[in-house]
Design a protein around this motif. Structure first.
Motif, PDB file in Angstrom:
ATOM      1  N   LEU A 194      36.033  45.928  31.198  1.00  0.00           N
ATOM      2  CA  LEU A 194      35.635  46.281  32.569  1.00  0.00           C
ATOM      3  C   LEU A 194      36.423  47.465  33.131  1.00  0.00           C
ATOM      4  O   LEU A 194      35.884  48.260  33.913  1.00  0.00           O
ATOM      5  CB  LEU A 194      35.830  45.074  33.492  1.00  0.00           C
ATOM      6  CG  LEU A 194      34.890  43.895  33.273  1.00  0.00           C
ATOM      7  CD1 LEU A 194      35.318  42.710  34.143  1.00  0.00           C
ATOM      8  CD2 LEU A 194      33.455  44.279  33.592  1.00  0.00           C
ATOM      9  N   LEU A 195      37.686  47.578  32.767  1.00  0.00           N
ATOM     10  CA  LEU A 195      38.583  48.556  33.399  1.00  0.00           C
ATOM     11  C   LEU A 195      38.012  49.973  33.460  1.00  0.00           C
ATOM     12  O   LEU A 195      38.027  50.591  34.527  1.00  0.00           O
ATOM     13  CB  LEU A 195      39.947  48.534  32.697  1.00  0.00           C
ATOM     14  CG  LEU A 195      41.061  49.329  33.367  1.00  0.00           C
ATOM     15  CD1 LEU A 195      41.311  48.847  34.795  1.00  0.00           C
ATOM     16  CD2 LEU A 195      42.342  49.219  32.538  1.00  0.00           C
ATOM     17  N   PRO A 196      37.484  50.519  32.367  1.00  0.00           N
ATOM     18  CA  PRO A 196      36.975  51.906  32.451  1.00  0.00           C
ATOM     19  C   PRO A 196      35.717  52.056  33.309  1.00  0.00           C
ATOM     20  O   PRO A 196      35.328  53.174  33.637  1.00  0.00           O
ATOM     21  CB  PRO A 196      36.671  52.266  30.987  1.00  0.00           C
ATOM     22  CG  PRO A 196      36.894  51.073  30.175  1.00  0.00           C
ATOM     23  CD  PRO A 196      37.389  49.963  31.036  1.00  0.00           C
ATOM     24  N   ARG A 197      35.102  50.963  33.669  1.00  0.00           N
ATOM     25  CA  ARG A 197      33.860  51.027  34.452  1.00  0.00           C
ATOM     26  C   ARG A 197      34.110  51.148  35.951  1.00  0.00           C
ATOM     27  O   ARG A 197      33.174  51.319  36.717  1.00  0.00           O
ATOM     28  CB  ARG A 197      33.028  49.772  34.195  1.00  0.00           C
ATOM     29  CG  ARG A 197      32.564  49.663  32.771  1.00  0.00           C
ATOM     30  CD  ARG A 197      31.883  48.337  32.549  1.00  0.00           C
ATOM     31  NE  ARG A 197      31.176  48.393  31.284  1.00  0.00           N
ATOM     32  CZ  ARG A 197      30.007  47.833  31.065  1.00  0.00           C
ATOM     33  NH1 ARG A 197      29.404  47.175  32.021  1.00  0.00           N
ATOM     34  NH2 ARG A 197      29.428  47.932  29.902  1.00  0.00           N
ATOM     35  N   TYR A 198      35.344  50.983  36.368  1.00  0.00           N
ATOM     36  CA  TYR A 198      35.655  51.009  37.801  1.00  0.00           C
ATOM     37  C   TYR A 198      36.473  52.255  38.116  1.00  0.00           C
ATOM     38  O   TYR A 198      37.307  52.675  37.317  1.00  0.00           O
ATOM     39  CB  TYR A 198      36.431  49.749  38.189  1.00  0.00           C
ATOM     40  CG  TYR A 198      35.566  48.508  38.222  1.00  0.00           C
ATOM     41  CD1 TYR A 198      35.065  48.007  39.421  1.00  0.00           C
ATOM     42  CD2 TYR A 198      35.232  47.833  37.046  1.00  0.00           C
ATOM     43  CE1 TYR A 198      34.261  46.875  39.456  1.00  0.00           C
ATOM     44  CE2 TYR A 198      34.432  46.699  37.070  1.00  0.00           C
ATOM     45  CZ  TYR A 198      33.953  46.229  38.274  1.00  0.00           C
ATOM     46  OH  TYR A 198      33.155  45.114  38.303  1.00  0.00           O
ATOM     47  N   PRO A 199      36.250  52.841  39.298  1.00  0.00           N
ATOM     48  CA  PRO A 199      36.950  54.083  39.635  1.00  0.00           C
ATOM     49  C   PRO A 199      38.440  53.883  39.842  1.00  0.00           C
ATOM     50  O   PRO A 199      39.239  54.805  39.658  1.00  0.00           O
ATOM     51  CB  PRO A 199      36.265  54.532  40.930  1.00  0.00           C
ATOM     52  CG  PRO A 199      35.666  53.285  41.503  1.00  0.00           C
ATOM     53  CD  PRO A 199      35.318  52.409  40.337  1.00  0.00           C
ATOM     54  N   HIS A 200      38.834  52.681  40.262  1.00  0.00           N
ATOM     55  CA  HIS A 200      40.251  52.394  40.518  1.00  0.00           C
ATOM     56  C   HIS A 200      40.501  50.935  40.132  1.00  0.00           C
ATOM     57  O   HIS A 200      39.651  50.079  40.407  1.00  0.00           O
ATOM     58  CB  HIS A 200      40.559  52.606  42.008  1.00  0.00           C
ATOM     59  CG  HIS A 200      42.011  52.495  42.321  1.00  0.00           C
ATOM     60  ND1 HIS A 200      42.656  51.278  42.441  1.00  0.00           N
ATOM     61  CD2 HIS A 200      42.951  53.433  42.534  1.00  0.00           C
ATOM     62  CE1 HIS A 200      43.933  51.479  42.709  1.00  0.00           C
ATOM     63  NE2 HIS A 200      44.140  52.785  42.775  1.00  0.00           N
ATOM     64  N   PRO A 201      41.638  50.642  39.506  1.00  0.00           N
ATOM     65  CA  PRO A 201      41.908  49.248  39.109  1.00  0.00           C
ATOM     66  C   PRO A 201      41.807  48.264  40.268  1.00  0.00           C
ATOM     67  O   PRO A 201      41.430  47.106  40.075  1.00  0.00           O
ATOM     68  CB  PRO A 201      43.338  49.306  38.564  1.00  0.00           C
ATOM     69  CG  PRO A 201      43.535  50.718  38.155  1.00  0.00           C
ATOM     70  CD  PRO A 201      42.695  51.548  39.087  1.00  0.00           C
ATOM     71  N   LYS A 202      42.092  48.735  41.498  1.00  0.00           N
ATOM     72  CA  LYS A 202      42.028  47.847  42.668  1.00  0.00           C
ATOM     73  C   LYS A 202      40.626  47.251  42.831  1.00  0.00           C
ATOM     74  O   LYS A 202      40.470  46.151  43.373  1.00  0.00           O
ATOM     75  CB  LYS A 202      42.410  48.649  43.917  1.00  0.00           C
ATOM     76  CG  LYS A 202      42.627  47.843  45.148  1.00  0.00           C
ATOM     77  CD  LYS A 202      43.105  48.747  46.284  1.00  0.00           C
ATOM     78  CE  LYS A 202      43.417  47.938  47.523  1.00  0.00           C
ATOM     79  NZ  LYS A 202      43.890  48.807  48.616  1.00  0.00           N
ATOM     80  N   ALA A 203      39.618  47.959  42.357  1.00  0.00           N
ATOM     81  CA  ALA A 203      38.239  47.480  42.478  1.00  0.00           C
ATOM     82  C   ALA A 203      37.955  46.292  41.561  1.00  0.00           C
ATOM     83  O   ALA A 203      36.893  45.678  41.644  1.00  0.00           O
ATOM     84  CB  ALA A 203      37.268  48.620  42.178  1.00  0.00           C
ATOM     85  N   LEU A 204      38.899  45.961  40.702  1.00  0.00           N
ATOM     86  CA  LEU A 204      38.724  44.838  39.774  1.00  0.00           C
ATOM     87  C   LEU A 204      39.276  43.517  40.322  1.00  0.00           C
ATOM     88  O   LEU A 204      39.341  42.527  39.584  1.00  0.00           O
ATOM     89  CB  LEU A 204      39.426  45.143  38.451  1.00  0.00           C
ATOM     90  CG  LEU A 204      38.593  45.881  37.414  1.00  0.00           C
ATOM     91  CD1 LEU A 204      39.477  46.383  36.293  1.00  0.00           C
ATOM     92  CD2 LEU A 204      37.531  44.964  36.855  1.00  0.00           C
ATOM     93  N   VAL A 205      39.641  43.497  41.583  1.00  0.00           N
ATOM     94  CA  VAL A 205      40.233  42.269  42.138  1.00  0.00           C
ATOM     95  C   VAL A 205      39.275  41.093  41.999  1.00  0.00           C
ATOM     96  O   VAL A 205      39.659  40.024  41.499  1.00  0.00           O
ATOM     97  CB  VAL A 205      40.647  42.468  43.612  1.00  0.00           C
ATOM     98  CG1 VAL A 205      41.033  41.129  44.239  1.00  0.00           C
ATOM     99  CG2 VAL A 205      41.798  43.442  43.711  1.00  0.00           C
ATOM    100  N   LEU A 206      38.027  41.263  42.433  1.00  0.00           N
ATOM    101  CA  LEU A 206      37.099  40.123  42.377  1.00  0.00           C
ATOM    102  C   LEU A 206      36.829  39.670  40.942  1.00  0.00           C
ATOM    103  O   LEU A 206      36.916  38.464  40.663  1.00  0.00           O
ATOM    104  CB  LEU A 206      35.797  40.455  43.110  1.00  0.00           C
ATOM    105  CG  LEU A 206      35.917  40.506  44.644  1.00  0.00           C
ATOM    106  CD1 LEU A 206      34.613  40.983  45.268  1.00  0.00           C
ATOM    107  CD2 LEU A 206      36.304  39.152  45.210  1.00  0.00           C
ATOM    108  N   PRO A 207      36.509  40.569  40.009  1.00  0.00           N
ATOM    109  CA  PRO A 207      36.327  40.093  38.626  1.00  0.00           C
ATOM    110  C   PRO A 207      37.563  39.370  38.080  1.00  0.00           C
ATOM    111  O   PRO A 207      37.429  38.367  37.380  1.00  0.00           O
ATOM    112  CB  PRO A 207      36.036  41.375  37.833  1.00  0.00           C
ATOM    113  CG  PRO A 207      35.465  42.316  38.836  1.00  0.00           C
ATOM    114  CD  PRO A 207      36.166  42.001  40.133  1.00  0.00           C
TER     115      PRO A 207
END
Ligand code: FES
Length: 156
Positions: free
Chosen positions: A16-29
Motif C-alpha cells: 500500500l505504501l507507494p500508492r499513497y502520497p504521504h505515509p500519514k494517509a495510511l492511518v486508516l488502513p
C-alpha cells in the motif's frame, strides 16, 4: 512495545505504501490491519503505527477514538450492533434488542465470550429497518424470530 504487524500485514503495508502520497494517509488502513489482527486497537498498536508512519501517536489516537468502528478493547467473536436511529426505532428496534437479550442473556453494552451487544446510530440502510450489523455483515428487515434464528446459527 510488543505489537508488530503479522508477516501478511507487513506485506500489505509494503504493497500500500507507494500508492499513497504521504505515509500519514495510511492511518486508516493500518488501524484496520491492527484491528483484524487483534480484534481491537491497543495503545501498543497505536505506538507501532505512529512510529511506522512517522506521525505523533496523538494523531493515531485521535483517529482511532473518533471512529466508532474501531474497537479499543478486546472483542468477542461476534459484535452485534443494533441501529437505534429513527427508522429502526419506529420499525421495532426495541423488540430486536429484547430478542437478542433473551437469546444471549446480555444487556446493551455487555459482552460474553461469544457476543458483545451495542446500539449505534444510523447504519445507512434505513429502508431495511430494523437492522443490525453482525461483525461486518448487515441483517435487515429483522423480526424477533429471525433475530433469534440468526444468533442460534452462530453458536451451533
Ligand atoms: S435508521 Fe436504522 S439504518 Fe438508518
Amino acid at each position: 512495545m510488543s505489537f508488530v504487524f503479522t508477516e501478511a500485514n507487513e506485506a500489505n503495508f509494503a504493497h500500500l505504501l507507494p500508492r499513497y502520497p504521504h505515509p500519514k494517509a495510511l492511518v486508516l488502513p493500518c488501524l484496520w490491519m491492527a484491528q483484524y489482527q487483534d480484534t481491537y486497537i491497543s495503545m501498543d498498536a497505536m505506538h507501532f503505527i505512529a512510529k511506522k508512519l512517522n506521525v505523533p501517536v496523538a494523531h493515531i489516537y485521535s483517529v482511532a477514538t473518533f471512529y466508532t468502528m474501531f474497537n479499543l478493547e478486546p472483542m468477542p467473536k461476534y459484535h452485534i450492533q443494533v441501529c437505534k436511529t429513527l427508522s429502526c426505532e419506529l420499525c421495532g428496534k426495541e423488540d430486536i434488542i429484547k430478542a437478542i437479550e433473551e437469546e444471549t442473556g446480555l444487556k446493551v453494552n455487555e459482552s460474553n465470550e461469544f457476543f458483545k451487544l451495542t446500539q449505534v446510530e444510523c447504519l445507512g440502510a434505513c429502508a431495511g429497518a430494523p437492522i443490525l450489523q453482525l461483525n461486518e455483515d448487515y441483517h435487515e428487515n429483522l423480526t424477533p424470530s429471525s433475530t433469534k434464528k440468526l444468533l442460534q446459527r452462530l453458536v451451533l
